[in-house]
Design a protein around this motif. Structure first.
Motif, PDB file in Angstrom:
ATOM      1  N   ALA A 252      12.357  -2.290   3.935  1.00  0.00           N
ATOM      2  CA  ALA A 252      12.671  -0.968   3.387  1.00  0.00           C
ATOM      3  C   ALA A 252      11.358  -0.320   2.971  1.00  0.00           C
ATOM      4  O   ALA A 252      10.373  -1.013   2.686  1.00  0.00           O
ATOM      5  CB  ALA A 252      13.605  -1.093   2.189  1.00  0.00           C
ATOM      6  N   ARG A 253      11.344   1.005   2.953  1.00  0.00           N
ATOM      7  CA  ARG A 253      10.189   1.746   2.453  1.00  0.00           C
ATOM      8  C   ARG A 253      10.223   1.707   0.928  1.00  0.00           C
ATOM      9  O   ARG A 253      11.164   2.257   0.319  1.00  0.00           O
ATOM     10  CB  ARG A 253      10.261   3.209   2.885  1.00  0.00           C
ATOM     11  N   ALA A 254       9.196   1.102   0.308  1.00  0.00           N
ATOM     12  CA  ALA A 254       9.179   1.061  -1.153  1.00  0.00           C
ATOM     13  C   ALA A 254       8.969   2.456  -1.742  1.00  0.00           C
ATOM     14  O   ALA A 254       9.355   2.712  -2.880  1.00  0.00           O
ATOM     15  CB  ALA A 254       8.085   0.114  -1.628  1.00  0.00           C
TER      16      ALA A 254
ATOM     17  N   HIS B 256       0.829  -1.207   0.000  1.00  0.00           N
ATOM     18  CA  HIS B 256       0.000   0.000   0.000  1.00  0.00           C
ATOM     19  C   HIS B 256       0.861   1.254   0.000  1.00  0.00           C
ATOM     20  O   HIS B 256       2.052   1.197   0.300  1.00  0.00           O
ATOM     21  CB  HIS B 256      -0.921   0.004   1.222  1.00  0.00           C
ATOM     22  N   VAL B 257       0.224   2.353  -0.360  1.00  0.00           N
ATOM     23  CA  VAL B 257       0.909   3.637  -0.379  1.00  0.00           C
ATOM     24  C   VAL B 257       0.072   4.631   0.412  1.00  0.00           C
ATOM     25  O   VAL B 257      -1.083   4.874   0.078  1.00  0.00           O
ATOM     26  CB  VAL B 257       1.095   4.135  -1.839  1.00  0.00           C
ATOM     27  N   GLY B 258       0.651   5.151   1.493  1.00  0.00           N
ATOM     28  CA  GLY B 258      -0.103   6.074   2.337  1.00  0.00           C
ATOM     29  C   GLY B 258       0.400   7.493   2.257  1.00  0.00           C
ATOM     30  O   GLY B 258      -0.353   8.424   1.983  1.00  0.00           O
ATOM     31  N   CYS B 259       1.693   7.674   2.475  1.00  0.00           N
ATOM     32  CA  CYS B 259       2.186   9.037   2.656  1.00  0.00           C
ATOM     33  C   CYS B 259       3.241   9.433   1.628  1.00  0.00           C
ATOM     34  O   CYS B 259       3.465  10.605   1.388  1.00  0.00           O
ATOM     35  CB  CYS B 259       2.802   9.171   4.044  1.00  0.00           C
ATOM     36  N   GLU B 260       3.917   8.470   1.063  1.00  0.00           N
ATOM     37  CA  GLU B 260       5.034   8.712   0.139  1.00  0.00           C
ATOM     38  C   GLU B 260       6.111   9.615   0.716  1.00  0.00           C
ATOM     39  O   GLU B 260       6.805  10.299  -0.009  1.00  0.00           O
ATOM     40  CB  GLU B 260       4.526   9.263  -1.208  1.00  0.00           C
ATOM     41  N   HIS B 261       6.264   9.639   2.032  1.00  0.00           N
ATOM     42  CA  HIS B 261       7.483  10.264   2.558  1.00  0.00           C
ATOM     43  C   HIS B 261       8.096   9.492   3.723  1.00  0.00           C
ATOM     44  O   HIS B 261       8.792  10.070   4.541  1.00  0.00           O
ATOM     45  CB  HIS B 261       7.337  11.764   2.798  1.00  0.00           C
ATOM     46  N   GLY B 262       7.838   8.207   3.751  1.00  0.00           N
ATOM     47  CA  GLY B 262       8.588   7.363   4.680  1.00  0.00           C
ATOM     48  C   GLY B 262       8.016   7.269   6.072  1.00  0.00           C
ATOM     49  O   GLY B 262       8.586   6.597   6.930  1.00  0.00           O
ATOM     50  N   VAL B 263       6.894   7.917   6.326  1.00  0.00           N
ATOM     51  CA  VAL B 263       6.420   8.037   7.695  1.00  0.00           C
ATOM     52  C   VAL B 263       5.425   6.940   8.088  1.00  0.00           C
ATOM     53  O   VAL B 263       5.445   6.463   9.211  1.00  0.00           O
ATOM     54  CB  VAL B 263       5.804   9.439   7.917  1.00  0.00           C
ATOM     55  N   CYS B 264       4.562   6.495   7.160  1.00  0.00           N
ATOM     56  CA  CYS B 264       3.451   5.640   7.593  1.00  0.00           C
ATOM     57  C   CYS B 264       3.803   4.154   7.614  1.00  0.00           C
ATOM     58  O   CYS B 264       3.226   3.391   8.372  1.00  0.00           O
ATOM     59  CB  CYS B 264       2.223   5.884   6.732  1.00  0.00           C
ATOM     60  N   GLY B 265       4.713   3.712   6.767  1.00  0.00           N
ATOM     61  CA  GLY B 265       5.169   2.319   6.815  1.00  0.00           C
ATOM     62  C   GLY B 265       4.303   1.299   6.099  1.00  0.00           C
ATOM     63  O   GLY B 265       4.642   0.118   6.079  1.00  0.00           O
ATOM     64  N   THR B 266       3.212   1.710   5.482  1.00  0.00           N
ATOM     65  CA  THR B 266       2.347   0.715   4.853  1.00  0.00           C
ATOM     66  C   THR B 266       2.962   0.154   3.566  1.00  0.00           C
ATOM     67  O   THR B 266       2.541  -0.889   3.065  1.00  0.00           O
ATOM     68  CB  THR B 266       0.922   1.269   4.621  1.00  0.00           C
ATOM     69  N   CYS B 267       4.003   0.820   3.053  1.00  0.00           N
ATOM     70  CA  CYS B 267       4.667   0.363   1.829  1.00  0.00           C
ATOM     71  C   CYS B 267       5.870  -0.543   2.122  1.00  0.00           C
ATOM     72  O   CYS B 267       6.637  -0.854   1.216  1.00  0.00           O
ATOM     73  CB  CYS B 267       5.139   1.565   1.009  1.00  0.00           C
ATOM     74  N   ASN B 268       6.045  -0.941   3.397  1.00  0.00           N
ATOM     75  CA  ASN B 268       7.220  -1.767   3.734  1.00  0.00           C
ATOM     76  C   ASN B 268       7.297  -3.047   2.893  1.00  0.00           C
ATOM     77  O   ASN B 268       6.321  -3.785   2.793  1.00  0.00           O
ATOM     78  CB  ASN B 268       7.183  -2.175   5.210  1.00  0.00           C
TER      79      ASN B 268
HETATM   80  S1  FES Z   1       3.872   5.245   1.728  1.00  0.00           S
HETATM   81 FE1  FES Z   1       4.062   5.891   3.789  1.00  0.00          FE
HETATM   82  S2  FES Z   1       6.025   5.126   4.282  1.00  0.00           S
HETATM   83 FE2  FES Z   1       5.883   4.667   2.198  1.00  0.00          FE
END
Ligand code: FES
Ligand SMILES: Cc1cc2nc3c(=O)[nH]c(=O)nc-3n(C[C@H](O)[C@H](O)[C@H](O)COP(=O)(O)OP(=O)(O)OC[C@H]3O[C@@H](n4cnc5c(N)ncnc54)[C@H](O)[C@@H]3O)c2cc1C
Ligand code: FES
Lengths: 289, 167
Positions: free
Chosen positions: B65-67, B45-57
Motif C-alpha cells: 500500500a502507499r503509506a 521514503h517520501v517522493g510525491c505524496e500523491h500515490g504516483v512514485c511508489g517509494t513509500c510502499n
Molecule cells: S510518496 Fe510517492 S507514492 Fe507515496
C-alpha cells in the motif's frame, strides 16, 4: 504537502454511517480506498472538515450474482474484482477493462465505489458501466434509489450522488449468451489512466448484429455511448466495411474536449477510430452466433 | 455545525515489523510521516505524496500500500511491514542481495518501494516472468536505472529465494 486538519469518524454499521453523514452534512467526505481522495487532500484540493472512513463496513464488500445481475458492493477492492472468477464469467468486459485499471499497489486499496463516485473522466470503469447499462444503487436515510449509469456521471468529478447519499452497490447485467465484448485502451504506460479507451459489446444472430453498445472514456468530461456508431451496426451484417464505417462515425461525430498533454483533439479522434475498429473486430470474433 | 467540530486525537495500536506500538495521532497524520517521524523508521521514503512514485510502499496486512495515501489513524489493529523488516546490512534479504549484485539501484531513492513491490510479487508468485516483474514495478518510478537492472535483480532474487527454500 500535508492535508489540512479534519475530524475522523469510523462508523461500524450502515446505520452508523447514515447517522454520522446526517450529523456532519456537507462538511464531511467519505473515505474509501483513499487512492483519489488522499492525493487531493495532500494537495489541499480537497479540505474536508470531517472524514468518514467506511473501511470498517464489510457489508459493502461483496461480489454476487442476483438473478441476471452481477452485484458488487461499493467497498469491494479493485484487486478482488480483478481476480474474481465470477466477474470473469459473468462480465468479461469488466474483467478485461480491469487489466487497465491502475497498478497492483493502488488496486490493493482502491474500491469500485470510490472509483465511480470520484468520476474521473479518464477512468475505465465508468465507461464499462455505461456500455453495459449498469445501475448505481444509492442509499440515504430516505431509502434506496437506482440510477442508470448513463444518468450517473454528470461531468468531470461530478455524479448524481446527492448530499446525504452514498453509493452502496453497482449492478451490472450478466452477459447474455453469445454476446461478444472487448475493451481497448491507449495509455502512456500500463496502469495509467487512459489517453483514450473504447468499450464495446455486440449481440450477433445469424451474422446480423442485433444489439451494439459502444462507449468511450477520456475523450470528454464524462464517458458516453457513441449511439450514431451503434446505429449503423444494428440490423446489419457485420463485415469489415461495416465495422470501418462505425469506426469512422465514432471518430467524426465525437468532439474530443478532454485535452491534455497526452493527447490533443486530433490525436484522440485518431485513437477513437482505431480503438473502435479494434474493439468491434474483437467483440465480433468472441461473440458466439 | 461544521466549523465547531472538535478534532480529537485518535488512539491507535498496531504492529510494525513485529513490534507492537500504541500512539495518539492527529487524524491527518499520514502513515508515511508516522513511520518516519514518530517511529524513526526512515527507510520508507517520501517522493510525491500523491500515490504516483511508489517509494513509500509498505505492506499493510500482507499487501503493498502507499503509506502516503493512508492515515495512521486508519491503521488501528493493522500489521505493517516496512523495508526495515527485510534485512540488515550484515544480514541482507535475498532481494536486497540481488539488487546489490545486479545493480538494481543507483541513487537508491526508489529502492525501498521497489523492494516492497518485489517482496509482494515474490510472495505471491515465486517464478515470475520478466513481463510480470515489469508489471509489478510499473507503479514504482526510478529516475536512475532504466529498470532493466531492476528486472534482472528481481529475477535473480526469485532464484535466490527458491535456492534457499530448497536448502
Ligand atoms: S510518496 Fe510517492 S507514492 Fe507515496
Ligand atoms: C498512481 C495511481 C494510478 C491510478 N490509475 C488509475 C487508472 O488507470 N484507472 C482508474 O480508473 N483509476 C486509477 N487510479 C484511481 C483509483 O482507481 C482509485 O482507487 C479510485 O479512483 C478511487 O477509489 P477509492 O476507493 O480509492 O476512493 P477514495 O479516494 O477513497 O474516494 C474517492 C471519492 O469518492 C468518494 N466516495 C468513495 N466511496 C464512496 C461511496 N461508497 N459513496 C459515495 N462517495 C464515495 C469520496 O468521498 C471521494 O470523493 C489511480 C490512482 C493512483 C494513485
Ligand atoms: S535508483 Fe535512483 S531513483 Fe531509482
Amino acid at each position: 504537502m500535508k492535508p489540512s486538519a479534519f475530524h475522523y469518524e469510523k462508523p461500524s454499521s450502515l446505520d452508523g454511517l447514515l447517522d454520522v453523514m446526517g450529523k456532519h452534512g456537507e462538511a464531511a467526505r467519505i473515505l474509501a480506498g483513499g487512492q483519489s481522495l488522499v492525493p487531493m487532500m495532500n494537495f489541499r484540493l480537497a479540505t474536508p472538515e470531517v472524514l468518514i472512513d467506511i473501511n470498517g463496513l464489510s457489508e459493502l464488500d461483496y461480489i454476487r450474482q442476483d438473478g441476471d445481475s452481477l452485484s458488487i458492493g461499493a467497498l469491494t477492492r479493485h484487486n478482488v474484482i480483478y481476480d474474481s472468477p465470477l466477474v470473469a464469467e459473468l462480465s468479461p468486459l469488466m474483467a478485461e477493462a480491469y487489466k487497465h485499471v491502475a497498478h497492483t499497489t493502488i488496486r490493493n486499496r482502491g474500491t469500485i465505489g470510490g472509483n465511480l463516485s470520484h468520476a474521473d473522466p479518464s477512468s475505465e470503469l465508468p465507461a464499462v458501466c455505461i456500455c453495459l447499462e449498469g445501475h448505481m444503487i444509492l442509499r440515504s436515510k430516505q431509502g434506496t434509489r437506482e440510477v442508470p449509469a448513463g444518468e450517473f456521471f454528470l461531468g468531470a468529478l461530478e455524479t448524481a450522488i446527492q448530499p446525504g447519499e452514498f453509493l452502496a452497490e453497482i449492478k451490472i447485467p450478466v452477459r447474455k449468451p453469445g454476446v461478444g465484448s472487448a475493451f481497448e485502451e491507449v495509455s502512456p504506460r500500463r496502469g495509467d489512466f487512459a489517453t483514450t479507451a473504447v468499450a464495446a459489446t455486440l449481440q450477433i444472430d445469424g451474422g446480423i448484429c442485433q444489439t451494439a453498445r459502444i462507449a468511450h472514456a477520456a475523450v470528454a468530461d464524462r464517458p458516453a455511448r457513441i449511439e450514431s456508431a451503434e446505429a449503423v451496426l444494428e440490423g446489419s451484417a457485420l463485415d469489415k466495411a461495416r465495422i470501418n464505417q462505425a469506426a469512422e462515425i465514432a471518430a467524426s461525430e465525437t468532439e474530443p474536449s478532454l485535452i491534455n498533454y497526452h493527447g490533443d483533439a486530433d490525436y484522440k479522434r485518431d485513437l477513437l477510430r482505431a480503438l473502435t475498429k479494434r474493439a468491434l473486430q474483437r467483440a465480433s470474433e468472441n461473440s458466439v452466433n | 455545525m461544521s466549523s465547531v467540530t472538535e478534532i480529537k486525537q485518535v488512539r491507535i495500536s498496531l504492529t510494525v515489523n513485529g513490534e507492537r506500538h500504541e500512539h495518539e495521532v492527529e487524524p491527518r497524520r499520514l502513515l508515511s510521516d508516522f513511520l518516519r517521524e514518530d517511529l524513526g523508521l526512515t527507510g520508507t521514503h517520501v517522493g510525491c505524496e500523491h500515490g504516483v512514485c511508489g517509494t513509500c510502499n509498505i505492506m499493510l496486512d500482507g499487501r503493498t500500500a502507499r503509506a502516503c495515501l493512508l492515515f495512521a489513524a486508519q491503521c488501528d489493529g493493522a500489521e505493517i511491514r516496512t523495508v526495515e523488516s527485510l534485512g540488515t546490512v550484515d544480514k541482507m534479504h535475498p532481494i536486497q542481495e540481488a539488487f546489490w549484485e545486479k545493480h538494481g539501484l543507483q541513487c537508491g531513492f526508489c529502492t525501498p518501494g521497489m523492494l516492497m513491490s518485489a517482496a509482494e510479487l515474490l510472495e505471491r508468485n515465486p517464478e515470475p516472468s520478466s513481463e510480470e516483474i515489469r508489471e509489478a514495478v510499473s507503479s514504482n518510478l526510478c529516475r536512475c536505472t532504466g529498470y532493466q537492472t531492476i528486472v534482472e535483480a528481481v529475477q535473480d532474487a526469485a532464484t535466490r529465494i527458491r535456492e534457499q527454500a530448497n536448502g
